[in-house]
Design a protein around this motif. Structure first.
Motif, PDB file in Angstrom:
ATOM      1  N   MET A  93       0.832  -1.194   0.000  1.00 28.44           N
ATOM      2  CA  MET A  93       0.000   0.000   0.000  1.00 28.44           C
ATOM      3  C   MET A  93       0.875   1.254   0.000  1.00 28.44           C
ATOM      4  N   VAL A  94       0.652   2.125  -0.983  1.00 28.29           N
ATOM      5  CA  VAL A  94       1.434   3.354  -1.137  1.00 28.29           C
ATOM      6  C   VAL A  94       0.469   4.541  -1.204  1.00 28.29           C
ATOM      7  N   LEU A  95       0.850   5.654  -0.600  1.00 27.54           N
ATOM      8  CA  LEU A  95       0.029   6.859  -0.682  1.00 27.54           C
ATOM      9  C   LEU A  95       0.032   7.411  -2.101  1.00 27.54           C
ATOM     10  N   VAL A  96      -1.147   7.762  -2.597  1.00 27.62           N
ATOM     11  CA  VAL A  96      -1.274   8.425  -3.899  1.00 27.62           C
ATOM     12  C   VAL A  96      -2.235   9.600  -3.737  1.00 27.62           C
ATOM     13  N   ARG A  97      -2.199  10.513  -4.679  1.00 31.04           N
ATOM     14  CA  ARG A  97      -3.072  11.685  -4.629  1.00 31.04           C
ATOM     15  C   ARG A  97      -4.533  11.267  -4.713  1.00 31.04           C
ATOM     16  N   ARG A  98      -5.352  11.930  -3.911  1.00 28.08           N
ATOM     17  CA  ARG A  98      -6.803  11.717  -3.966  1.00 28.08           C
ATOM     18  C   ARG A  98      -7.430  13.016  -4.451  1.00 28.08           C
ATOM     19  N   GLY A 118       5.141  13.848  -2.984  1.00 30.79           N
ATOM     20  CA  GLY A 118       4.566  14.893  -2.147  1.00 30.79           C
ATOM     21  C   GLY A 118       3.740  15.889  -2.953  1.00 30.79           C
ATOM     22  N   LEU A 119       2.949  16.672  -2.245  1.00 29.90           N
ATOM     23  CA  LEU A 119       2.176  17.730  -2.894  1.00 29.90           C
ATOM     24  C   LEU A 119       3.022  18.996  -3.056  1.00 29.90           C
ATOM     25  N   ILE A 120       4.014  19.166  -2.182  1.00 28.01           N
ATOM     26  CA  ILE A 120       4.900  20.325  -2.236  1.00 28.01           C
ATOM     27  C   ILE A 120       6.329  19.849  -2.037  1.00 28.01           C
ATOM     28  N   THR A 121       7.287  20.744  -2.191  1.00 28.50           N
ATOM     29  CA  THR A 121       8.699  20.406  -1.972  1.00 28.50           C
ATOM     30  C   THR A 121       9.043  20.535  -0.497  1.00 28.50           C
ATOM     31  N   LEU A 122      10.145  19.922  -0.118  1.00 29.81           N
ATOM     32  CA  LEU A 122      10.620  20.034   1.259  1.00 29.81           C
ATOM     33  C   LEU A 122      10.984  21.481   1.581  1.00 29.81           C
ATOM     34  N   GLU A 123      11.531  22.177   0.598  1.00 28.52           N
ATOM     35  CA  GLU A 123      11.895  23.579   0.793  1.00 28.52           C
ATOM     36  C   GLU A 123      10.656  24.428   1.096  1.00 28.52           C
TER      37      GLU A 123
END
Length: 499
Positions: free
Chosen positions: A179-184, A261-266
């Motif tokens: 199971m892997v997280l994906v965009r919903r 991710g939805l955004i960057t770490l920065e």
């Protein structure tokens, strides 16, 4: 012996079924399976089943709604008594702390426990066997919990998120990964816009983020239509949205996740700095999607930038206007309908076509800039790699110090510093990957640029607010002077549009 006497005076029975989760239904040990076994047992013993109580809740919890309903039912029928049938002892409770008080409460309410898998009794031998089975059930529950935690620990350590998906994500099974997280969608895009908006200053406060999310029909809300403050806090602080996972209470520091991710770490770190008050990025009032020309259009009489606003009539209807507030200007505070200003601007934009010789010149300049940026990118990646190696050395030195340290406070300080260094290293790696990850070729990018140069009007008409701002910056070299009577004066255009 009182219990045995009661059992002979009544043949009315109730069934109690419980599962810990709906997943047990798929394994064949669900509520229906338990009920069938209990009914077969009741038929064999000559009991009449008069009620069934069902529950989906872990056995570690003592205050269970269906169990409370069962006890209330028993109390109402105390004089007649009821036989309580359970499929297995672990369906009744899992552990000594819950079992014995619960059993006593059931018996005091007039119930008598029975099960096809074991025999209850009031003798010391029967209670010994019962206690041993309770011990086995408790052991199995604790072992399952330990094994589950170990599996989840391994998943997090390997970059997966095995817990409840954060809002905007869902779990999807992928070959070889589980199971892997994906965009919903569309929730993921809404959360992404909220995060980017707060990082950039479009949303100056958390309250503005809250209002934005509440205005989105597809975003999940409370029954009263609001978004709880805790959810706002979770969205703004969760590292999961940056494509990283961590579990500090398990000793797992931040690491690159297997999900995107939805955004960057920065950007995530920029958000944390804003939350801590270390960075201020107030939203600019002149960047308003309702008035894309605000700031670029000036008054033809006084040369001062026009402002814009909505005006409400006596009937309550709102109208958009541009106007000049220049002191001493003959046009001061005189409204100009938005349709008139922006209609004239679109007519002006339609006429802007670059000279053919400028296309080739732009291509040559663009190629030089492209080559220069590629050289800079290579140098930047090498610089990031050198910095990452330095951080590896610092982490190794701190680990050596931890081995030699004895004071708890000193060890804690070293561990916190290691966490900071690991995040800095992750940020460097992310920046390096963004520089390298550029599949676009010069020809492909230049083709897009030519599309813009050929028709800035088309980009303005069909583009987003940000694209409209880009058109203004790339097309005009100065503000556009507008007169209500004569329209726009001859504009100062950028080099590609100069004949």
């Amino acid at each position: 012996m009182k219990q045995d006497t009661q059992a002979k005076t009544t043949n009315k029975a109730v069934i109690y079924c419980r599962i810990s989760s709906r997943a047990q239904e798929k394994r064949g040990d669900g509520l229906n399976s338990q009920e069938v076994c209990c009914r077969h047992y009741a038929e064999r013993m000559g009991y009449e089943v008069v009620e069934v109580f069902r529950e989906v809740l872990t056995g570690q919890v003592q205050n269970r709604p269906a169990m409370r309903s069962l006890i209330e039912y028993l109390q109402k029928n105390r004089r007649e008594g009821r036989i309580v049938i359970i499929d297995h002892l672990n369906r009744f409770s899992r552990g000594h702390r819950a079992h014995w008080p619960l059993k006593e409460e059931v018996e005091q309410a007039g119930g008598m426990l029975r099960s096809p898998s074991m025999e209850f009794g009031s003798t010391s031998s029967a209670r010994l066997v019962e206690g041993m089975q309770v011990t086995v059930s408790q052991y199995q529950a604790e072992l399952n919990a330990e094994q589950t935690r170990d599996r989840m620990y391994g998943r997090v350590a390997n970059g997966y998120w095995p817990f409840q998906p954060p809002v905007g994500f869902r779990h999807e099974r992928k070959p070889g990964q589980g199971m892997v997280l994906v965009r919903r969608e569309p929730v993921a895009s809404i959360v992404q816009e909220a995060l980017e908006g707060f990082a950039s200053g479009r949303f100056e406060t958390q309250s503005e983020v809250k209002r934005f999310l509440e205005s989105q029909p597809d975003f999940p809300k409370a029954p009263d239509g609001t978004v709880h403050w805790q959810r706002i806090q979770d969205i703004l602080t969760r590292l999961t949205y940056a494509g990283y996972v961590e579990k500090a209470d398990w000793g797992i520091t931040a690491r690159k996740a297997k999900h995107e991710g939805l955004i960057t770490l920065e950007m995530h770190q920029r958000i944390q700095a804003r939350l801590k008050g270390e960075a201020k990025a107030p939203a600019r009032a002149d960047l308003d999607a309702d008035f894309p020309l605000r700031g670029i259009v000036s008054c033809a009489h006084c040369a001062k930038p026009m402002t814009a606003c909505w005006s409400t009539s006596t009937t309550g209807k709102r109208y958009p206007y541009y106007m000049c507030f220049g002191k001493g200007c003959p046009r001061s505070r005189k409204s100009i309908a938005r349709e008139k200003v922006e209609g004239a601007f679109e007519s002006l934009l339609k006429c802007l076509v670059p000279a053919p010789r400028m296309i080739e010149l732009a291509r040559s300049m663009f190629k030089d800039a492209w080559d220069q940026r590629e050289a800079q990118a290579t140098a930047m990646v090498r610089s990031y790699e050198r910095e990452a190696k330095k951080i590896d050395g610092q982490i190794a030195a701190l680990l050596d110090r931890i081995v030699d340290a004895s004071a708890t406070s000193v060890i804690s300080a070293y561990e916190n510093r290691i966490v900071e260094l690991e995040r800095s290293k992750a940020l460097l790696n992310e920046r390096g990957q963004r520089v390298v990850k550029n599949p676009a070729t010069f020809e492909k990018v230049f083709e897009r640029a030519i599309e813009y140069l050929a028709s800035p009007y088309k980009v303005w008409t069909f583009g987003s607010f940000e694209m409209k701002q880009l058109v203004l910056r790339l097309t005009f070299a100065d503000r556009l002077a507008f007169c209500p009577e004569t329209g726009f004066r001859t504009p100062k255009t950028s080099m590609p549009f100069n004949s």
